[in-house]
Motif scaffolding. Structure first.
Motif, mmCIF file in Angstrom:
data_model
loop_
_atom_site.group_PDB
_atom_site.id
_atom_site.type_symbol
_atom_site.label_atom_id
_atom_site.label_comp_id
_atom_site.label_asym_id
_atom_site.label_seq_id
_atom_site.Cartn_x
_atom_site.Cartn_y
_atom_site.Cartn_z
ATOM 1 N N TYR A 1 0.741 -1.125 -0.028
ATOM 2 C CA TYR A 1 -0.120 -0.036 0.071
ATOM 3 C C TYR A 1 0.912 1.300 0.122
ATOM 4 C CZ TYR A 1 -4.370 -2.438 0.998
ATOM 5 O OH TYR A 1 -5.635 -3.088 0.710
ATOM 6 N N GLU A 2 1.887 1.355 0.669
ATOM 7 C CA GLU A 2 2.932 2.613 0.555
ATOM 8 C C GLU A 2 4.083 2.445 -0.478
ATOM 9 O OE1 GLU A 2 1.871 4.689 2.571
ATOM 10 O OE2 GLU A 2 0.555 3.623 3.896
ATOM 11 N N ALA A 3 4.088 3.644 -0.543
ATOM 12 C CA ALA A 3 5.636 3.847 -1.564
ATOM 13 C C ALA A 3 6.822 3.481 -0.620
ATOM 14 C CB ALA A 3 5.621 5.135 -2.053
ATOM 15 N N SER B 1 7.686 5.479 2.991
ATOM 16 C CA SER B 1 6.463 6.087 3.416
ATOM 17 C C SER B 1 5.878 5.246 4.491
ATOM 18 C CB SER B 1 5.804 6.615 2.511
ATOM 19 O OG SER B 1 5.111 5.508 1.794
ATOM 20 N N GLN C 1 5.100 -1.919 1.760
ATOM 21 C CA GLN C 1 5.793 -0.929 0.846
ATOM 22 C C GLN C 1 6.308 -1.519 -0.242
ATOM 23 O OE1 GLN C 1 8.931 0.895 3.199
ATOM 24 N NE2 GLN C 1 7.554 2.004 4.601
ATOM 25 N N THR C 2 6.467 -0.715 -1.288
ATOM 26 C CA THR C 2 6.736 -1.194 -2.644
ATOM 27 C C THR C 2 8.283 -1.575 -2.855
ATOM 28 O OG1 THR C 2 6.874 1.039 -3.437
ATOM 29 C CG2 THR C 2 4.969 -0.093 -3.786
ATOM 30 N N ARG D 1 -6.454 6.943 -1.681
ATOM 31 C CA ARG D 1 -5.732 8.056 -1.741
ATOM 32 C C ARG D 1 -4.554 8.085 -2.799
ATOM 33 N NH1 ARG D 1 -3.327 5.507 2.558
ATOM 34 N NH2 ARG D 1 -1.040 5.082 2.467
ATOM 35 N N ARG D 2 -4.345 6.616 -3.246
ATOM 36 C CA ARG D 2 -3.229 6.668 -4.232
ATOM 37 C C ARG D 2 -4.001 6.014 -5.488
ATOM 38 N NH1 ARG D 2 1.665 3.188 -2.826
ATOM 39 N NH2 ARG D 2 2.497 4.284 -4.542
ATOM 40 N N GLU E 1 -2.850 6.934 -8.813
ATOM 41 C CA GLU E 1 -1.494 6.575 -9.303
ATOM 42 C C GLU E 1 -1.640 5.043 -9.939
ATOM 43 O OE1 GLU E 1 1.525 6.641 -6.451
ATOM 44 O OE2 GLU E 1 0.328 7.858 -5.127
#
Length: 250
Positions: A127-129, A132, A146-147, A176-177, A180
């Motif tokens: 879910y997160e970059a 982050s 995280q990616t 929220r993403r 993207e």
């Protein structure tokens, strides 16, 4: 149903569908509502060949196998420990003939599974970059959340190569993403066609979205009725109860 030996710290949970069980270990990414929602949202068709990218402990792969015994599922997971749990859960439920777990980077999936052979891909991606969000307690949690060095563009391109023309990609992702992910999918030739926002309650903004994109489709996005998880009193909503009920009955 085959019995398997649990490793230290592992537990055995009931998937509440067709008697299936799942091996899990606290501290790693475990089955949650998002996985149940995605397995319901993607609605596999008869005899589909499915790929579960980043399958973790195999929860979604097994949910799909339980719902659709006529489908085959290939789960791809980069973490050896999680892939091992998934394989043992597959063995536990006796579905080795239609569920396969590969320990590999999902970017390698097209080379391993073949180009253009899948009609459905499901994914509950990190879910997160990278860098982050809240710090993760373990490496397994960090990879799941995280990616790292995997980009949404790379995920989308891998999915595009795996899918046959007209095949579907379904994912659950933070609201929220959402743009993207939609942009990455569109850039890889996967056109977003169906979207549903998921809200904790009616007066709350969406937490995640469920999205379906189709390879080679024309533009045009259908918005589904918002999915509310709880009513004003904090009890599971009728929508959520229906999804869990349908999941148990299918």
């Amino acid at each position: 149903m085959t019995e398997v030996e649990l490793k230290p710290g592992e537990r055995l949970d009931d998937l509440q569908v067709a008697g299936f069980r799942l091996i899990q270990r606290p501290g790693t990414f475990c089955l949650g509502t998002d996985s149940v929602l995605l397995a319901h949202f993607c609605a596999p068709k008869r005899r589909e060949r499915i790929a579960d990218l980043g399958c973790g402990n195999g929860a979604i792969s097994l949910l799909l196998a339980a719902h659709r015994p006529d489908c085959t599922v290939d789960g791809v997971e980069i973490q050896a420990e999680m892939a091992d749990m998934a394989r043992r859960s597959v063995e536990l439920n006796g579905v080795q003939d239609r569920v396969r777990i590969l320990c590999a980077d999902l970017r390698e999936a097209p080379a391993l599974l073949g180009i253009g052979g899948d009609s459905l891909i499901v994914c509950n991606p990190p879910y997160e970059a990278a860098g982050s969000g809240f710090p993760s307690a373990t490496a397994q949690e960090r990879i799941a959340r995280q990616t790292e060095d995997l980009t949404l563009a790379e995920l989308s391109e891998s999915a595009n190569r795996l899918l046959k023309y007209g095949g579907r990609f379904c994912a659950v992702f933070p609201a929220r993403r959402a743009f993207e992910l939609m942009r990455a999918l569109h850039g890889a030739g996967l056109e977003p066609k169906r979207m549903q926002t998921v809200h904790a309650q009616a007066d709350k903004p969406p937490r995640v979205v469920l999205i379906e994109a189709v390879k080679g489709a024309a533009s045009g996005l259908k918005w589904l009725e918002p999915l509310l998880l709880y009513d004003a009193d904090g009890h599971p909503s009728a929508q959520l109860r229906r999804i869990y009920g349908e999941s148990a009955e299918r």
